[in-house]
Design an enzyme around this catalytic site. Structure first.
Site, mmCIF file in Angstrom:
data_model
loop_
_atom_site.group_PDB
_atom_site.id
_atom_site.type_symbol
_atom_site.label_atom_id
_atom_site.label_comp_id
_atom_site.label_asym_id
_atom_site.label_seq_id
_atom_site.Cartn_x
_atom_site.Cartn_y
_atom_site.Cartn_z
ATOM 1 C CD GLU A 57 -2.538 1.317 2.679
ATOM 2 O OE1 GLU A 57 -2.827 2.434 3.170
ATOM 3 O OE2 GLU A 57 -2.868 0.233 3.220
ATOM 4 C CD GLU B 117 -3.641 7.696 5.467
ATOM 5 O OE1 GLU B 117 -4.535 6.934 5.847
ATOM 6 O OE2 GLU B 117 -2.452 7.335 5.299
#
Length: 315
Positions: free
Chosen positions: A134, A139
């Site tokens: 990932e 974020e």
């Protein structure tokens, strides 16, 4: 001699491909093009947020997804009070229909979700998480700046404590099975890389380059004077060697990038509360309860939306 020449040419070609900094555009997503290239995932939130991911029909009908010309918006519902015993606040999670291996992705974003309780993300993920890897490109939570780029992998992937990048490391062990899945994160230097400051500047560009030997992430604010012209204009050919030092650099010194990261989908989602935003809600400067805010104050999420001008993929 002929055999040797062919082999040498092949080796040269492979080396050139592996280390090339010049890429050609393979995909361009803008406006309604996002609806053709991405699917709405109406799934249970794996990170336990107080949201309800809806399908495309529901999202379009309720204006949680909006597309025209060079505008693509996804947002959280900001008009409905929720029952404490019912499902969470309607939101959107998108997944690219295509998967990507070695490539460059450039995101031109005008606005990102902001507000206490929000947890927006732009990321890539392989199959059978965390074995396929990932990469979190954009974020953060609860308007706490700056942005953080993070890798999450299966065991056996660490980053050197010192490496050439503009950001600050938050951890060097990328193993998702330890440290509460914190991964090996890097915080960007500019404060306008995330949240209200990002939006006040009119957004900016995020770019991620992935090869067999490294992963790099860059950020340029809309107000920055050093945005590479091929990034700013979304040109059909780009040269990442001219982009300067990335804020996040993940080399393969102690991490076999090629085996830890598989063919991956691009994900864009807006979460609320959950494992990260909920756990640090109070320490982020937010008052009360994250769940209570989501249930009872829909207007608090009027700015919880992404506005993409475009997304370009290069390979």
């Amino acid at each position: 001699m002929k055999c040797f020449t062919t082999s040498a040419s092949l080796i040269f070609s492979l080396v050139s491909f592996t280390f090339a900094a010049t890429y050609g555009q393979t995909d361009s997503h803008q406006g309604t093009g996002f609806l053709k290239s991405f699917s709405h995932q109406a799934i249970s939130d794996p990170t336990h947020g107080r949201i309800n991911y809806v399908d495309q029909t529901t999202a379009l009908a309720n204006n949680l997804t909006y597309a025209e010309s060079d505008t693509f918006i996804i947002r959280v519902d900001h008009s409905t009070k929720l029952s404490a015993s019912g499902p969470g606040r309607n939101s959107v999670r998108l997944q690219s229909n295509k998967q990507y291996l070695n490539h460059v992705a450039v995101f031109n974003i005008r606005h990102m979700p902001q507000g206490c309780g929000t947890w927006p993300a732009v990321w890539e993920v392989g199959p059978n998480w965390p074995n396929g890897g990932e990469v979190d490109i954009l974020e953060g939570v609860n308007d706490v700046s700056p942005n953080q780029a993070t890798l999450h992998t299966s065991p056996g992937c660490t980053m050197p404590s010192s490496r050439t990048m503009a950001g600050t490391s938050t951890g060097t062990n990328c193993d998702a099975t330890v440290n509460n899945n914190a991964g090996c994160g890097v915080k960007a230097a500019p404060t306008n890389s995330y949240g209200p400051a990002f939006n006040s500047a009119g957004g900016g560009w995020y770019a991620m380059e992935r090869t067999d030997t490294f992963i790099k992430v860059w950020f340029w604010s809309r107000s920055s004077g050093n945005v590479p012209s091929d990034v700013k204009n979304g040109e059909t050919t780009i040269d990442t060697d001219n982009w300067g030092t990335p804020f996040a650099f993940f080399p393969d010194n102690n991490c076999d990038i090629a085996s830890k990261f598989a063919w991956s989908n691009i994900i864009v989602n807006i979460d609320l509360c959950g494992d990260w935003a909920g756990s640090v809600f109070g320490s982020s400067g937010c008052s009360g309860s994250c769940t209570d805010l989501v249930n009872n104050n829909p207007s608090a999420f009027s700015n919880a939306y992404f506005d993409f001008q475009w997304l370009k993929i290069y390979g």
